[in-house]
Design an enzyme around this catalytic site. Structure first.
Site, PDB file in Angstrom:
ATOM      1  N   SER A 117      13.815  -3.033  10.156  1.00 30.78           N
ATOM      2  CA  SER A 117      12.683  -2.142  10.793  1.00 30.78           C
ATOM      3  C   SER A 117      12.182  -1.246   9.784  1.00 30.78           C
ATOM      4  CB  SER A 117      13.250  -1.235  11.881  1.00 30.78           C
ATOM      5  OG  SER A 117      12.438  -0.482  12.424  1.00 30.78           O
ATOM      6  N   TYR A 141      18.143   5.615  15.141  1.00 33.73           N
ATOM      7  CA  TYR A 141      17.922   4.048  15.230  1.00 33.73           C
ATOM      8  C   TYR A 141      17.555   3.536  13.745  1.00 33.73           C
ATOM      9  CZ  TYR A 141      15.055  -0.057  15.524  1.00 33.73           C
ATOM     10  OH  TYR A 141      14.498  -1.230  15.318  1.00 33.73           O
ATOM     11  N   LYS A 145      19.933   0.994  11.293  1.00 32.12           N
ATOM     12  CA  LYS A 145      19.225  -0.111  10.360  1.00 32.12           C
ATOM     13  C   LYS A 145      19.375   0.112   9.013  1.00 32.12           C
ATOM     14  CE  LYS A 145      17.307  -2.562  13.860  1.00 32.12           C
ATOM     15  NZ  LYS A 145      17.844  -3.977  14.114  1.00 32.12           N
TER      16      LYS A 145
END
Length: 333
Positions: A117, A141, A145
């Protein structure tokens, strides 16, 4: 025909990638626990309903289907939720990937395309964002990643894994003719929220701030059609046939559209105005995020074909008007 394990293949980007794999002559083997994915989206190969944290079951699936490579989507992805329950995000996103890599190592499958991402960058120091930009994620989040990319780098070094990490910008659009599209619960992405508002299924769309240093005061984002994303995964899989080590690629359109641009595009497509209200900015939202995807275009021999805003919105509107409404009606009956 090569069998490719697709974790999270019942999800939005995962299901479109399964279609692209089938179109390219591969057989996708979907692994999904269906907590956020949908069984109706698995249409191009078998579904194995398991959790990626179950390493022994992954070993069985990989062995039984004679899998030759993995495309890894399975993850939690709601930024707001990651602040509330970061432990769960690390457990699924990082722990789940470790479970998958352990199963791959046990079965001597060492080629993986990872769904990463642009959240790994945080607030960029320069635009457009290149792969050399420092990784400074600003939410749990994004940090999961980035941590997963670091783990994949280590596995590439220590265990000869071949890795392509694809850093998405804003996936959007749908494949209405294939009866798959964006159906998150809850929905947090701008384009489907604007469409649902335009179709009368939501009272209004919230615009988070209109005082940014942009032409119309609203945030600028890079939207890429999900079909273009899907094709990039197939290209990355082929790329790893001849490339060792860890490789990261941005996947974006390279163009920035504002929130008001998106609303206007939906209004033009649907033929009616979209009620909106301006509210306070969200913490951590940068004014602009858009990609330099030249590395992917050159190395993967890939290009966007459907990622102009009008095409994205048209495909998404047709999905929401037709297939998604039918799905929601079946669920309610």
């Amino acid at each position: 025909m090569k069998n490719i394990l697709v974790t999270g293949g019942a999800g939005y980007v995962g299901s479109h990638t399964c279609k692209a794999l089938a179109d390219a002559g591969y057989c996708p083997i979907t692994v999904d626990n269906l907590t956020t994915g949908h069984d109706w989206a698995v249409r191009w190969g078998p579904l194995e309903k398991i959790d990626i944290r179950q390493s022994e079951r992954l070993v069985d699936v990989i062995s039984r289907h004679r899998v030759s490579a993995v495309i890894h989507f399975a993850a939690l992805s709601l930024v707001g939720q990651s602040f509330v329950d970061p432990g769960h995000y690390y457990d699924v996103n990082v722990g789940g990937t470790l479970s998958l890599l352990t199963a791959m190592q046990a079965t001597d499958v060492r080629k993986i395309v990872f769904s990463s991402s642009c959240a790994v960058y945080g607030i960029p120091e320069s635009l457009p964002i290149r792969e050399t930009e420092s990784q400074k994620p600003i939410n749990p989040y994004g940090r999961t990643k980035a941590a997963t990319e670091a783990m994949l780098t280590d596995f590439a070094t220590a265990h000869n894994f071949r890795v392509a990490a694809l850093r998405y910008f804003n996936a959007a659009g749908a494949s209405p003719e294939s009866k798959i599209g964006e159906a998150h619960d809850p929905e947090t992405h701008l384009i489907p929220l604007v469409i649902e508002t335009a179709l009368g299924n939501r009272p209004t769309i919230d615009v988070y701030g209109d005082d940014y240093d942009t032409e119309d005061g609203t945030c600028l984002r890079d939207y890429i059609h999900v079909n273009d994303l899907a094709r990039a995964h197939v290209a990355a899989l082929d790329y790893l046939d001849s490339k060792e080590g860890f490789h990261a690629f941005n996947l974006g359109n390279g163009k920035a559209y504002s929130v008001l641009d998106v609303i206007s595009a939906v209004e033009n497509r649907v033929g009616r105005s979209v009620p909106k209200r301006v509210i306070a900015r969200r913490q951590g939202d940068p004014a602009a995020l858009y990609a330099d995807a030249s590395k992917a275009r050159q190395a993967l021999n890939w290009e966007t074909r459907e990622s102009d805003l009008a095409t994205i919105v048209d495909s998404a509107v047709r999905w929401h008007q037709d297939t998604r409404q039918q799905i929601e009606q079946r669920k309610a009956s």
